[in-house]
Motif scaffolding. Structure first.
Motif, mmCIF file in Angstrom:
data_model
loop_
_atom_site.group_PDB
_atom_site.id
_atom_site.type_symbol
_atom_site.label_atom_id
_atom_site.label_comp_id
_atom_site.label_asym_id
_atom_site.label_seq_id
_atom_site.Cartn_x
_atom_site.Cartn_y
_atom_site.Cartn_z
ATOM 1 N N GLN A 1 0.811 -1.145 0.089
ATOM 2 C CA GLN A 1 -0.019 0.045 -0.231
ATOM 3 C C GLN A 1 0.805 1.272 0.108
ATOM 4 O O GLN A 1 0.671 2.150 -0.641
ATOM 5 N N LEU A 2 1.960 1.353 0.803
ATOM 6 C CA LEU A 2 2.756 2.479 0.705
ATOM 7 C C LEU A 2 3.468 2.537 -0.761
ATOM 8 O O LEU A 2 3.534 3.841 -0.885
ATOM 9 N N SER A 3 3.842 1.535 -1.055
ATOM 10 C CA SER A 3 4.567 1.744 -2.657
ATOM 11 C C SER A 3 3.550 2.356 -3.560
ATOM 12 O O SER A 3 3.824 3.108 -4.458
ATOM 13 N N GLU A 4 2.316 1.839 -3.385
ATOM 14 C CA GLU A 4 1.239 2.372 -4.295
ATOM 15 C C GLU A 4 0.876 3.951 -4.050
ATOM 16 O O GLU A 4 0.801 4.670 -5.013
ATOM 17 N N ALA A 5 1.019 4.221 -2.807
ATOM 18 C CA ALA A 5 1.060 5.397 -2.163
ATOM 19 C C ALA A 5 2.097 6.392 -2.934
ATOM 20 O O ALA A 5 1.611 7.614 -3.453
ATOM 21 N N VAL A 6 3.175 5.974 -2.844
ATOM 22 C CA VAL A 6 4.489 6.851 -3.343
ATOM 23 C C VAL A 6 4.365 6.930 -4.728
ATOM 24 O O VAL A 6 4.695 8.067 -5.070
ATOM 25 N N ALA A 7 3.821 5.963 -5.429
ATOM 26 C CA ALA A 7 3.576 5.765 -6.880
ATOM 27 C C ALA A 7 2.798 6.996 -7.195
ATOM 28 O O ALA A 7 2.946 7.683 -8.236
ATOM 29 N N LEU A 8 1.919 7.474 -6.370
ATOM 30 C CA LEU A 8 0.855 8.628 -6.676
ATOM 31 C C LEU A 8 1.501 9.851 -6.511
ATOM 32 O O LEU A 8 1.057 10.804 -7.313
ATOM 33 N N GLY A 9 2.466 9.965 -5.786
ATOM 34 C CA GLY A 9 3.386 11.176 -5.592
ATOM 35 C C GLY A 9 2.980 12.315 -4.693
ATOM 36 O O GLY A 9 3.071 13.403 -4.770
ATOM 37 N N PRO A 10 2.217 11.786 -3.565
ATOM 38 C CA PRO A 10 1.566 12.940 -2.597
ATOM 39 C C PRO A 10 2.965 13.613 -1.888
ATOM 40 O O PRO A 10 4.091 13.276 -1.932
ATOM 41 N N GLU A 11 2.439 15.018 -1.486
ATOM 42 C CA GLU A 11 3.644 15.615 -0.740
ATOM 43 C C GLU A 11 3.730 15.223 0.577
ATOM 44 O O GLU A 11 4.723 15.615 1.276
ATOM 45 N N HIS A 12 2.797 14.528 1.060
ATOM 46 C CA HIS A 12 2.784 14.354 2.665
ATOM 47 C C HIS A 12 2.090 13.048 3.000
ATOM 48 O O HIS A 12 1.318 12.601 2.277
ATOM 49 N N LEU A 13 2.630 12.222 3.785
ATOM 50 C CA LEU A 13 1.926 10.945 4.336
ATOM 51 C C LEU A 13 1.802 11.039 5.678
ATOM 52 O O LEU A 13 2.927 11.255 6.502
ATOM 53 N N SER A 14 0.697 10.576 6.351
ATOM 54 C CA SER A 14 0.633 10.458 7.846
ATOM 55 C C SER A 14 0.113 9.128 7.877
ATOM 56 O O SER A 14 -0.724 8.565 7.342
ATOM 57 N N CYS A 15 0.943 8.520 8.763
ATOM 58 C CA CYS A 15 0.792 6.822 8.970
ATOM 59 C C CYS A 15 0.686 6.553 10.653
ATOM 60 O O CYS A 15 1.625 6.516 11.228
ATOM 61 N N TYR A 16 -0.630 6.111 10.999
ATOM 62 C CA TYR A 16 -0.935 6.259 12.393
ATOM 63 C C TYR A 16 -1.088 4.754 12.689
ATOM 64 O O TYR A 16 -1.878 4.039 12.091
ATOM 65 N N GLY A 17 -0.695 4.445 13.824
ATOM 66 C CA GLY A 17 -1.010 3.089 13.952
ATOM 67 C C GLY A 17 -2.277 2.841 14.838
ATOM 68 O O GLY A 17 -2.549 3.744 15.407
ATOM 69 N N LEU A 18 -2.947 1.874 14.478
ATOM 70 C CA LEU A 18 -4.276 1.676 14.964
ATOM 71 C C LEU A 18 -4.070 1.676 16.508
ATOM 72 O O LEU A 18 -3.473 0.940 17.251
ATOM 73 N N THR A 19 -5.075 2.500 17.035
ATOM 74 C CA THR A 19 -5.369 2.613 18.681
ATOM 75 C C THR A 19 -6.769 1.894 18.688
ATOM 76 O O THR A 19 -7.848 2.449 18.061
ATOM 77 N N LEU A 20 -6.917 0.939 19.671
ATOM 78 C CA LEU A 20 -8.316 0.402 19.994
ATOM 79 C C LEU A 20 -8.700 1.147 21.040
ATOM 80 O O LEU A 20 -8.370 1.247 22.005
ATOM 81 N N GLU A 21 -9.792 2.259 20.606
ATOM 82 C CA GLU A 21 -10.288 3.126 21.627
ATOM 83 C C GLU A 21 -11.544 2.583 22.187
ATOM 84 O O GLU A 21 -12.431 1.941 21.360
ATOM 85 N N GLU A 22 -11.689 2.740 23.692
ATOM 86 C CA GLU A 22 -12.804 1.937 24.239
ATOM 87 C C GLU A 22 -14.083 2.748 23.741
ATOM 88 O O GLU A 22 -14.278 3.788 23.577
ATOM 89 N N GLY A 23 -15.310 1.898 23.590
ATOM 90 C CA GLY A 23 -16.307 2.608 22.955
ATOM 91 C C GLY A 23 -16.704 2.187 21.535
ATOM 92 O O GLY A 23 -17.799 2.152 21.334
ATOM 93 N N THR A 24 -15.511 1.933 20.670
ATOM 94 C CA THR A 24 -15.839 1.666 19.437
ATOM 95 C C THR A 24 -16.044 0.256 19.076
ATOM 96 O O THR A 24 -15.659 -0.627 19.944
ATOM 97 N N PRO A 25 -16.633 0.008 17.990
ATOM 98 C CA PRO A 25 -16.838 -1.389 17.495
ATOM 99 C C PRO A 25 -15.528 -2.355 17.610
ATOM 100 O O PRO A 25 -15.537 -3.527 18.005
ATOM 101 N N LEU A 26 -14.523 -1.760 16.934
ATOM 102 C CA LEU A 26 -13.178 -2.594 16.972
ATOM 103 C C LEU A 26 -12.722 -3.072 18.546
ATOM 104 O O LEU A 26 -12.240 -4.287 18.654
ATOM 105 N N PHE A 27 -13.041 -1.969 19.364
ATOM 106 C CA PHE A 27 -12.603 -2.305 20.666
ATOM 107 C C PHE A 27 -13.455 -3.431 21.012
ATOM 108 O O PHE A 27 -13.027 -4.322 21.753
ATOM 109 N N ARG A 28 -14.722 -3.270 21.011
ATOM 110 C CA ARG A 28 -15.828 -4.575 21.560
ATOM 111 C C ARG A 28 -15.400 -5.900 20.896
ATOM 112 O O ARG A 28 -15.539 -6.909 21.618
ATOM 113 N N GLU A 29 -15.034 -5.814 19.745
ATOM 114 C CA GLU A 29 -14.893 -7.023 19.001
ATOM 115 C C GLU A 29 -13.264 -7.662 19.013
ATOM 116 O O GLU A 29 -13.115 -8.493 18.303
#
Length: 384
Positions: free
Chosen positions: A174-202
């Protein structure tokens, strides 16, 4: 001088990982109520602050791209009247692919927006579906190209890594495909399981990358971006030279900022002001000419914690002189054992009067910062 943040509290649908404050958009009437209140509050706040200079404006959310270009034009025109808006101000907006097309992209540019953070989150349809995004990979690429066609020469792509069933190989693809598009900036956040969200519950039934693979995603992903010409300037942010987000750099440098809208936070003259995370409560307060915000006066310890936390998030790190000026103490002497351990493991470096974490060290930045907090004095030793 300050930064201006505007919170747009509307989304088409809540994503399964999201714990930020937002509400489902119920129609144009709801948008008009928010917009009118925002303009009213902007004028009130500007008068109270003496119409200060603003060097960046950032529209966050929520999903700001749900607004019409005309609404952006109204807000930016009002900001130019209410504040001394720099002629070369960075005007950023967050956008989701499902609410960006060629016509809207051109309208955003005409309204005065000059930087876009496009929330693609993943370039893999299975991953996008797993976290409840309302767009697919093709829509993300189409939105990026629409922004380019509209004349945007400062576009960032926002990603989340560590998603359910994601692998190191998938992430790097995915990062290689993003680089191929040529954006000026990339933000890459690690997933945080926040209490109260569906991903947290599951979480117990989902297959997340383990600690070792997550570490590899962060380090090898950063290496890939660096080899493609992107400089890491903060824990989760990479940019082409000269294209770091000026607004976020201002946050990490401890500059004053004003936040408008429900859930928005301001930090001005040593006071942190938080608006209610409730659209109705915020609208009622603005309509009554009242302030429903909670105010916290930052004491000595809070100011030192902010300095350490914000600076150690950045690639430049903490200037030792800044710590000494604020506290009257020597950061190296106060944290010698920790610094020695980190530098031995190539997790941190000392150079040119700065202490900073390497990419390997940034993986455990929260733990490092917590340990640094333990040595902060209770009162300043600077003569006042």
């Amino acid at each position: 001088m300050m930064l201006l943040y505007i919170h747009v509290p509307f989304c088409r649908r809540k994503c399964r990982y999201c714990a930020f404050y937002s509400e489902p958009l119920r129609g144009d009437g709801q948008l008009r109520l928010w917009l009118n209140a925002l303009l009213t509050d902007m004028r009130r706040q500007a008068d109270a602050l003496g119409h200060p200079r603003v060097r960046t404006v950032f529209f966050g959310g929520g999903t700001p791209s749900l607004l019409s270009p005309a609404a952006f034009g109204q807000i930016l025109d009002a900001a130019a009247v209410c504040f001394s808006l720099d002629g070369d101000a960075e005007i950023s907006m967050e956008a989701n692919p499902d609410s960006v097309n060629a016509e809207k992209a051109a309208g955003f540019r005409t309204a005065g927006v000059n930087r876009v953070s496009l929330g693609v989150q993943a370039l893999d349809d299975a991953l996008l579906n797993a976290v409840g995004r309302v767009h697919d990979k093709a829509a993300a690429i189409a939105a990026f190209r629409a922004l380019r066609t509209a004349g945007f020469d400062n576009v960032g792509l926002d990603f989340i890594w560590g998603l359910p069933d994601e692998t190191l190989a998938s992430w790097k693809t995915q990062l290689s495909e993003a680089v191929a598009l040529g954006p000026e900036h990339l933000s890459c956040y690690g997933l945080t399981l926040e209490e109260g969200t569906p991903l947290f519950r599951e979480r117990a039934s989902l297959n997340f990358p383990d600690e070792e693979e997550s570490a590899a995603m962060y380090e090898e992903g950063g290496d890939l971006l660096e080899s493609a010409g992107y400089e890491q300037y903060e824990i989760s942010n990479y940019a082409k030279p000269g294209r770091a987000c000026r607004h976020n750099l201002g946050y990490w440098a401890g500059e004053d900022y004003l936040g408008l809208g429900p859930d928005a936070v301001s930090c001005l003259n040593g006071r942190r002001v938080t608006q209610p995370s409730d659209l109705g409560a915020w609208l009622s307060a603005v309509d009554a000419g009242q302030d429903a915000a909670e105010t916290e006066i930052l004491g000595f310890r809070e100011r030192v914690e902010e300095l350490v936390m914000l600076r150690l998030r950045t690639a430049e790190g903490l200037r030792l002189d800044d710590y000494r000026v604020l506290t009257g103490r020597d950061f190296l002497a106060d944290n010698r054992s920790l610094i020695d351990a980190l530098t031995r493991r190539s997790m941190a470096e000392l150079r040119n009067g700065r202490f900073f974490l390497t990419r390997k060290g940034m993986l455990v930045s929260n733990a490092v910062i917590e340990q640094c907090f333990e040595t902060i004095p209770t009162t300043t030793e600077v003569d006042v």
